[in-house]
Design a protein around this motif. Structure first.
Motif, mmCIF file in Angstrom:
data_model
loop_
_atom_site.group_PDB
_atom_site.id
_atom_site.type_symbol
_atom_site.label_atom_id
_atom_site.label_comp_id
_atom_site.label_asym_id
_atom_site.label_seq_id
_atom_site.Cartn_x
_atom_site.Cartn_y
_atom_site.Cartn_z
ATOM 1 N N MET A 120 0.829 -1.204 0.000
ATOM 2 C CA MET A 120 0.000 0.000 0.000
ATOM 3 C C MET A 120 0.863 1.253 0.000
ATOM 4 O O MET A 120 1.899 1.301 0.664
ATOM 5 N N ASN A 121 0.421 2.250 -0.761
ATOM 6 C CA ASN A 121 1.012 3.573 -0.707
ATOM 7 C C ASN A 121 -0.028 4.510 -0.106
ATOM 8 O O ASN A 121 -0.983 4.881 -0.777
ATOM 9 N N ASP A 122 0.130 4.862 1.160
ATOM 10 C CA ASP A 122 -0.821 5.780 1.804
ATOM 11 C C ASP A 122 -0.099 6.953 2.462
ATOM 12 O O ASP A 122 -0.661 7.665 3.284
ATOM 13 N N LYS A 123 1.169 7.162 2.084
ATOM 14 C CA LYS A 123 1.970 8.232 2.695
ATOM 15 C C LYS A 123 2.178 9.419 1.751
ATOM 16 O O LYS A 123 2.639 10.466 2.170
ATOM 17 N N CYS A 124 1.835 9.226 0.481
ATOM 18 C CA CYS A 124 2.098 10.265 -0.517
ATOM 19 C C CYS A 124 0.966 10.265 -1.530
ATOM 20 O O CYS A 124 0.451 9.211 -1.900
ATOM 21 N N ALA A 125 0.589 11.457 -1.989
ATOM 22 C CA ALA A 125 -0.524 11.570 -2.934
ATOM 23 C C ALA A 125 -0.151 11.131 -4.343
ATOM 24 O O ALA A 125 -1.036 10.834 -5.154
ATOM 25 N N ALA A 126 1.145 11.088 -4.674
ATOM 26 C CA ALA A 126 1.561 10.659 -6.007
ATOM 27 C C ALA A 126 1.088 9.233 -6.255
ATOM 28 O O ALA A 126 1.228 8.359 -5.409
ATOM 29 N N PHE A 175 -3.740 12.971 -6.846
ATOM 30 C CA PHE A 175 -2.717 13.476 -7.756
ATOM 31 C C PHE A 175 -3.354 13.901 -9.074
ATOM 32 O O PHE A 175 -3.078 14.987 -9.592
ATOM 33 N N LEU A 176 -4.243 13.070 -9.603
ATOM 34 C CA LEU A 176 -4.913 13.402 -10.866
ATOM 35 C C LEU A 176 -5.820 14.621 -10.704
ATOM 36 O O LEU A 176 -5.914 15.461 -11.604
ATOM 37 N N ASP A 177 -6.497 14.718 -9.555
ATOM 38 C CA ASP A 177 -7.373 15.869 -9.299
ATOM 39 C C ASP A 177 -6.577 17.176 -9.307
ATOM 40 O O ASP A 177 -7.004 18.182 -9.888
ATOM 41 N N VAL A 178 -5.427 17.154 -8.627
ATOM 42 C CA VAL A 178 -4.583 18.352 -8.552
ATOM 43 C C VAL A 178 -4.105 18.747 -9.946
ATOM 44 O O VAL A 178 -4.147 19.928 -10.335
ATOM 45 N N MET A 179 -3.659 17.762 -10.710
ATOM 46 C CA MET A 179 -3.140 18.043 -12.047
ATOM 47 C C MET A 179 -4.252 18.524 -12.990
ATOM 48 O O MET A 179 -4.044 19.425 -13.808
ATOM 49 N N ALA A 180 -5.419 17.920 -12.879
ATOM 50 C CA ALA A 180 -6.545 18.348 -13.719
ATOM 51 C C ALA A 180 -6.908 19.795 -13.419
ATOM 52 O O ALA A 180 -7.233 20.565 -14.332
ATOM 53 N N ASN A 181 -6.824 20.172 -12.162
ATOM 54 C CA ASN A 181 -7.136 21.545 -11.771
ATOM 55 C C ASN A 181 -6.138 22.529 -12.389
ATOM 56 O O ASN A 181 -6.521 23.602 -12.880
ATOM 57 N N ILE A 182 -4.863 22.159 -12.386
ATOM 58 C CA ILE A 182 -3.839 23.018 -12.987
ATOM 59 C C ILE A 182 -4.111 23.200 -14.474
ATOM 60 O O ILE A 182 -3.976 24.294 -15.029
ATOM 61 N N SER A 241 9.102 14.137 -11.233
ATOM 62 C CA SER A 241 8.997 14.380 -9.791
ATOM 63 C C SER A 241 8.156 13.304 -9.117
ATOM 64 O O SER A 241 7.124 12.890 -9.631
ATOM 65 N N THR A 242 8.602 12.859 -7.958
ATOM 66 C CA THR A 242 7.877 11.835 -7.211
ATOM 67 C C THR A 242 6.980 12.438 -6.131
ATOM 68 O O THR A 242 6.339 11.709 -5.383
ATOM 69 N N CYS A 243 6.934 13.743 -6.055
ATOM 70 C CA CYS A 243 6.106 14.443 -5.068
ATOM 71 C C CYS A 243 5.062 15.266 -5.808
ATOM 72 O O CYS A 243 5.360 15.915 -6.819
ATOM 73 N N THR A 244 3.838 15.258 -5.322
ATOM 74 C CA THR A 244 2.757 15.986 -5.978
ATOM 75 C C THR A 244 3.062 17.480 -6.079
ATOM 76 O O THR A 244 2.814 18.112 -7.112
ATOM 77 N N VAL A 245 3.617 18.052 -5.017
ATOM 78 C CA VAL A 245 3.920 19.482 -5.002
ATOM 79 C C VAL A 245 4.958 19.823 -6.069
ATOM 80 O O VAL A 245 4.814 20.781 -6.836
ATOM 81 N N PHE A 246 6.034 19.020 -6.142
ATOM 82 C CA PHE A 246 7.073 19.266 -7.140
ATOM 83 C C PHE A 246 6.565 18.967 -8.544
ATOM 84 O O PHE A 246 6.930 19.648 -9.505
ATOM 85 N N ALA A 247 5.732 17.928 -8.672
ATOM 86 C CA ALA A 247 5.166 17.593 -9.981
ATOM 87 C C ALA A 247 4.284 18.727 -10.480
ATOM 88 O O ALA A 247 4.249 19.028 -11.681
#
Length: 258
Positions: free
Chosen positions: A121-127, A132-139, A162-168
């Motif tokens: 499971m990956n539950d520590k990062c939004a990537a 992640f898709l929601d944030v990118m779609a908004n941009i 980038s492996t981080c949502t903020v940096f991506a």
């Protein structure tokens, strides 16, 4: 016998009613998960759609991100168990379930009897998640439902390293500023999600058949990228977002029989 499954996610609430643990009688979805009125609204809707009363439900199970905060069901069960059970109702021969939700991504491995043998499971990062898709779609000023169509028009998908949502997010803005097409950026974003989740799948151990569950499964661009990354066919059904709720209703049926 009618049983109800409720899957409370981070962004949506889904519910399914099964008859005798197999036949889907009704399904309902409401935007709004943990901390909203979504769970209560989806229960009200499914009762209306099914024409049943709550007294007709023999057993109910809640699962998902917000299961610990909901007291309206008889039992609460891990989403790992429920997504495994739900996927087997639609794909009886599935051995690997890739579930990408709003806040996490999970890979569930099953044996030939359908029992869970491993999960990652990956539950520590939004990537690698729906967030992640929601944030990118908004941009990109695109509706989340448009991403698949826009990605299909790409002629040279951008690389999102980038492996981080903020940096991506910063990387996407820079690429757009440098003249990269929106379609190529969106294709790159979908590839990025698939790349992160496929690495989870390889850690867990991929065994065919492989299916996807959760809301992100509806995105064909992510499914195709995942299939290429893992070199396997990814099974998909339009009920993928309901697999957790279906599994919860199956668990309710089996528990009530016992």
């Amino acid at each position: 016998m009618f049983t109800l499954g409720l899957d409370i996610g981070s962004t949506t609430s889904k519910s399914v009613i099964l008859e005798d643990g197999k036949k889907i009688v009704a399904k309902a979805l409401r935007v709004g998960g943990l901390g909203t009125a979504g769970p209560e609204e989806v229960i009200a809707e499914i009762m209306k759609v099914s024409g049943l009363n709550e007294s007709d439900i023999s057993c109910s199970v809640v699962t998902g991100y917000g299961r610990n905060k909901y007291e309206g069901c008889d039992l609460e069960v891990s989403e790992l168990t429920c997504h495994a059970l739900g996927s087997q109702i639609i794909f009886p021969e599935v051995r690997t379930v890739i579930d990408i939700g709003g806040q996490d991504a999970k890979v569930i491995c099953l044996n030939d009897s359908g029992r869970m043998t491993n999960f990652v499971m990956n539950d520590k990062c939004a990537a690698g998640t729906g967030r992640f898709l929601d944030v990118m779609a908004n941009i990109l000023r695109a509706d989340i439902s448009e991403l698949e169509v826009l990605a299909s028009k790409a002629d040279s998908p951008a690389t999102i390293s980038s492996t981080c949502t903020v940096f991506a997010e910063s990387e996407v803005i820079s690429q757009l500023a440098n003249g990269e097409s929106r379609e190529n950026v969106i294709a790159g974003i979908c590839n990025s999600v698939a790349s992160r989740v496929s690495s989870l799948a390889r850690r867990a151990g991929v065994k065919e058949k492989v299916c996807m569950s959760g809301g992100v499964a509806k995105n064909g661009a992510v499914r195709d990228a995942m299939s290429k990354a893992l070199e396997v066919q990814i099974e998909y059904d339009s009920l993928a977002q309901y697999f957790g709720a279906i599994g919860a209703a199956v668990y309710a049926f089996r528990s009530n029989k016992k």
